[in-house]
Design an enzyme around this catalytic site. Sequence first.
Site, PDB file in Angstrom:
ATOM      1  N   VAL A  28       0.821  -1.229   0.000  1.00  0.00           N
ATOM      2  CA  VAL A  28       0.000   0.000   0.000  1.00  0.00           C
ATOM      3  C   VAL A  28       0.848   1.270   0.000  1.00  0.00           C
ATOM      4  CG1 VAL A  28      -2.068  -1.089   0.947  1.00  0.00           C
ATOM      5  CG2 VAL A  28      -0.392  -0.084   2.517  1.00  0.00           C
ATOM      6  N   ASP A  53       1.010  -5.142   3.371  1.00  0.00           N
ATOM      7  CA  ASP A  53       2.321  -4.571   3.676  1.00  0.00           C
ATOM      8  C   ASP A  53       2.202  -3.053   3.734  1.00  0.00           C
ATOM      9  OD1 ASP A  53       5.591  -5.131   3.234  1.00  0.00           O
ATOM     10  OD2 ASP A  53       4.878  -3.167   2.560  1.00  0.00           O
ATOM     11  N   TYR A  58       4.374   5.389   5.325  1.00  0.00           N
ATOM     12  CA  TYR A  58       3.303   5.514   4.322  1.00  0.00           C
ATOM     13  C   TYR A  58       2.140   6.356   4.849  1.00  0.00           C
ATOM     14  CZ  TYR A  58       5.414   1.280   2.153  1.00  0.00           C
ATOM     15  OH  TYR A  58       6.236   0.350   1.599  1.00  0.00           O
ATOM     16  N   LYS A  83       6.809  -1.160   8.856  1.00  0.00           N
ATOM     17  CA  LYS A  83       8.252  -0.879   8.789  1.00  0.00           C
ATOM     18  C   LYS A  83       8.595   0.301   9.674  1.00  0.00           C
ATOM     19  CE  LYS A  83       7.863  -2.341   4.021  1.00  0.00           C
ATOM     20  NZ  LYS A  83       6.551  -1.722   3.660  1.00  0.00           N
ATOM     21  N   HIS A 113      13.025   0.133   7.736  1.00  0.00           N
ATOM     22  CA  HIS A 113      12.616   0.522   6.378  1.00  0.00           C
ATOM     23  C   HIS A 113      13.814   0.776   5.465  1.00  0.00           C
ATOM     24  CE1 HIS A 113       8.932   2.384   4.189  1.00  0.00           C
ATOM     25  NE2 HIS A 113       9.710   1.756   3.358  1.00  0.00           N
ATOM     26  N   ASN A 142      15.608  -2.727   2.032  1.00  0.00           N
ATOM     27  CA  ASN A 142      16.570  -1.884   1.313  1.00  0.00           C
ATOM     28  C   ASN A 142      17.995  -2.058   1.829  1.00  0.00           C
ATOM     29  OD1 ASN A 142      14.729  -0.342  -0.508  1.00  0.00           O
ATOM     30  ND2 ASN A 142      13.830   0.260   1.458  1.00  0.00           N
ATOM     31  N   ILE A 239      -6.194  -5.995  -8.562  1.00  0.00           N
ATOM     32  CA  ILE A 239      -5.900  -6.662  -7.284  1.00  0.00           C
ATOM     33  C   ILE A 239      -6.261  -8.149  -7.414  1.00  0.00           C
ATOM     34  CG2 ILE A 239      -6.688  -6.838  -4.873  1.00  0.00           C
ATOM     35  CD1 ILE A 239      -7.032  -3.731  -4.966  1.00  0.00           C
TER      36      ILE A 239
END
Length: 276
Positions: A28, A53, A58, A83, A113, A142, A239
């Site tokens: 998302v 997720d 976000y 995250k 994150h 990452n 989706i």
Amino acid sequence: MADEAVTPGGLARVLSDGRRLPMIGLGVWQVPDGPECVQTVRWALEAGYRHIDTAQGYGNEASVGTALHDSGLARDQVFITTKFLPRLRDPVAALEQSLRRLGTDYVDLYLIHWPQDGPTWAWPGMERAAESQRARSVGVSNFSEAELASVMEIAGTKPAVDQVNFNPYANRRALLQACERHGTALEAYSPLGTGRLLADRTVGRLAAEYGRTPAQILLRWCVQRGIPVIPKSTHRERIEQNLQIFDFDLSPEALASLDALDTTGGTGTAQEHKWW
Ligand code: A2P
């Protein structure tokens, strides 16, 4: 690797800590908080997704929580990832805020994150989050091969997951191999290249050959190799379509022609810039 489940969205990869990470989840990132995010997550859960997720960064954890609550699904039927935003400095305190927004008393997976200010400083806090069971599994996102190795050196609880940009253009073979050596599951974000790969000629040719959509070809390329994916879409039919990837196989030749799209030269490096 993947095993039987009631819904395709429940097919899972077993992590190094014994827990099960669904092979597909709804990402998302960039879905605005509020009705659009609530509806998107609702559609995904109705379609049979069992992994959502999100992230502190976000800004939409509250909407994920609302949709989860409204779904009526038991908490243990849905896998929730969030995250840790490094600028918040304290993984344990930040997780408590996430849990409040999500309206739940644990997350299934909690990831750093990105490795801002170095790869190791936040890990002891992540381990505390795991010890308290407020985060059932912990991992990173990452992180490069070297950054993951640094965490491994100091970790009591090892990162179960490294969630990274991964798709045929960013087929980060060296990073994937490093993850396998460490027993860390590589999880693919941007599996569609944020949409860029949908127009690729090779992907289009395979889509026509298999009678599938380009998105399904790209997602299948990951899951067939045991790599969990978290495609993002806010459109109901997409989706649903993105979940229909467990009823066909790509041939070795098809996999190889997608592998050949790699732009990393077999290294672990994605072509993205570091934004932190
Ligand atoms: P939208 O959200 O408007 O449906 P990634 O997961 O690699 O970040 O890619 C996400 C992008 O791909 C979004 O722009 C999303 O658009 C688009 N997308 C997701 N699924 C599909 C699909 N099945 N067909 C076409 N575009 C898709």
